[in-house]
Design an enzyme around this catalytic site. Structure first.
Site, PDB file in Angstrom:
ATOM      1  N   ASP B   7       0.889  -1.165   0.000  1.00 47.29           N
ATOM      2  CA  ASP B   7       0.000   0.000   0.000  1.00 47.29           C
ATOM      3  C   ASP B   7       0.924   1.210   0.000  1.00 47.29           C
ATOM      4  O   ASP B   7       1.451   1.597   1.047  1.00 47.29           O
ATOM      5  CB  ASP B   7      -0.878  -0.018   1.259  1.00 47.29           C
ATOM      6  CG  ASP B   7      -1.867   1.132   1.270  1.00 47.29           C
ATOM      7  OD1 ASP B   7      -2.153   1.694   0.193  1.00 47.29           O
ATOM      8  OD2 ASP B   7      -2.357   1.471   2.362  1.00 47.29           O
ATOM      9  N   GLU B  68      -1.187  -1.165  -4.783  1.00 44.81           N
ATOM     10  CA  GLU B  68      -2.473  -0.477  -4.925  1.00 44.81           C
ATOM     11  C   GLU B  68      -2.350   0.588  -6.003  1.00 44.81           C
ATOM     12  O   GLU B  68      -1.393   1.369  -6.021  1.00 44.81           O
ATOM     13  CB  GLU B  68      -2.898   0.155  -3.593  1.00 44.81           C
ATOM     14  CG  GLU B  68      -4.299   0.741  -3.689  1.00 44.81           C
ATOM     15  CD  GLU B  68      -4.911   1.032  -2.316  1.00 44.81           C
ATOM     16  OE1 GLU B  68      -5.070   0.095  -1.524  1.00 44.81           O
ATOM     17  OE2 GLU B  68      -5.221   2.193  -2.066  1.00 44.81           O
ATOM     18  N   ASP B 141      -2.817   0.900   6.991  1.00 42.68           N
ATOM     19  CA  ASP B 141      -1.946   0.666   5.837  1.00 42.68           C
ATOM     20  C   ASP B 141      -1.389  -0.756   5.838  1.00 42.68           C
ATOM     21  O   ASP B 141      -1.180  -1.354   4.780  1.00 42.68           O
ATOM     22  CB  ASP B 141      -0.780   1.658   5.841  1.00 42.68           C
ATOM     23  CG  ASP B 141      -1.255   3.076   6.115  1.00 42.68           C
ATOM     24  OD1 ASP B 141      -1.353   3.846   5.163  1.00 42.68           O
ATOM     25  OD2 ASP B 141      -1.552   3.383   7.280  1.00 42.68           O
TER      26      ASP B 141
END
Lengths: 189, 189
Positions: B7, B68, B141
């Protein structure tokens, strides 16, 4: 001072190396455009771009790297690709302990043409003139990279003077505060 | 298969390594969050992130990296920093010949919760459950990085089957076209 200007991109990434002389004199050292295959995976394209940047940094040994600051554009996907490209360029510079500065497109245009809204033809014409080139650099990404490097040469001294003035002001404030504290201590004792 | 989910971010970058077993079984191998100093220059932060990613890639040796996909967010500057971070992560993977796949936040949420509009608490709850963790991974996260890796495990076979079906369809179309051409040639001769 030698500046490496980069107009980041995956399809075309502009590279321009510019030396600064006394006053406002600028001299082109090298300019080119690096392309990566459109049909390759994004990560492979970033790898090719990174390798190309490393070759240029080691060949021309600039003292600073100036990169165009990316803003949200019409096409979000393109803007993200440009941002990712600028990330690997900044990484290559940081790995060599080189400072990296970002300049916005309008700062670059204003620096070389006097107007932040100048078009590509005007930027190319001024870059050609300022560097005393016999032919105009092509494509626009190459001219933009040179314009970025020139912009950095001309903005850096101004920025440094500003930072020095700020540092001096902060030091004066510190001394003044210390004197006040000393005066308060004496009157209290 | 071992997937390294990332992420991306500069202030906090989530890392999650997940192994896939038979069926839909997934197992957490490692999870953490890497932070870079907010007051450091952007290029230095990217360098620290890159070094951290390299350590994880070499320590856990994943077969694929899932990142992501960044979209334009409320804050353009933040979105650009996230994109630059994702660029150096993708570079580190490409330097090790690892494939990199990008998944959107809604694909990730849909994969682990069944809804592309699930909130962070729901994603964390499902990640904790699916991986059989005793405590919920924190901060968000870290949970997101694990969710990304799970999403990749579950989407990859579907994507591969789709690609195989498309390849078979293209082959059938090619054979059919050749037969038609052959028939036309015979009737013409």
């Amino acid at each position: 001072m030698r500046v490496f200007g980069v107009d980041p991109g995956l399809t075309r990434c502009g590279f321009g190396v510019v030396d600064g002389g006394p006053g406002r004199v600028v001299r082109a050292v090298a300019v080119d455009v690096l392309r990566t295959p459109v049909d390759a995976p994004l990560s492979v394209r970033l790898h090719e771009l990174y390798d190309g940047v490393c070759v240029w940094l080691d060949r021309y040994e600039p003292q600073v790297v100036a990169i165009e600051r990316v803003f949200a554009q019409h096409n979000v996907r393109t803007a993200m690709g440009v941002a990712q490209a600028s990330g690997v360029v900044a990484l290559a510079a940081a790995q060599r302990n080189l400072p990296v500065e970002f300049h916005t497109p309008s700062e670059v245009k204003a620096a070389v043409t006097g107007s932040g809204r100048a078009d590509k033809a005007q930027v190319t014409a001024m870059v050609t003139k300022l560097l005393g080139l016999k032919v105009a650099p092509k494509p626009a990404d190459a001219a933009d990279a040179l314009a970025l490097a020139i912009c950095h040469h001309w903005r850096a001294p101004m920025r440094n003077r500003l930072e020095e003035a700020q540092a001096r002001a902060a030091e004066l404030a510190r001394v003044h505060k210390a004197k006040l504290a000393e005066a308060a201590r004496r009157s209290g004792s």
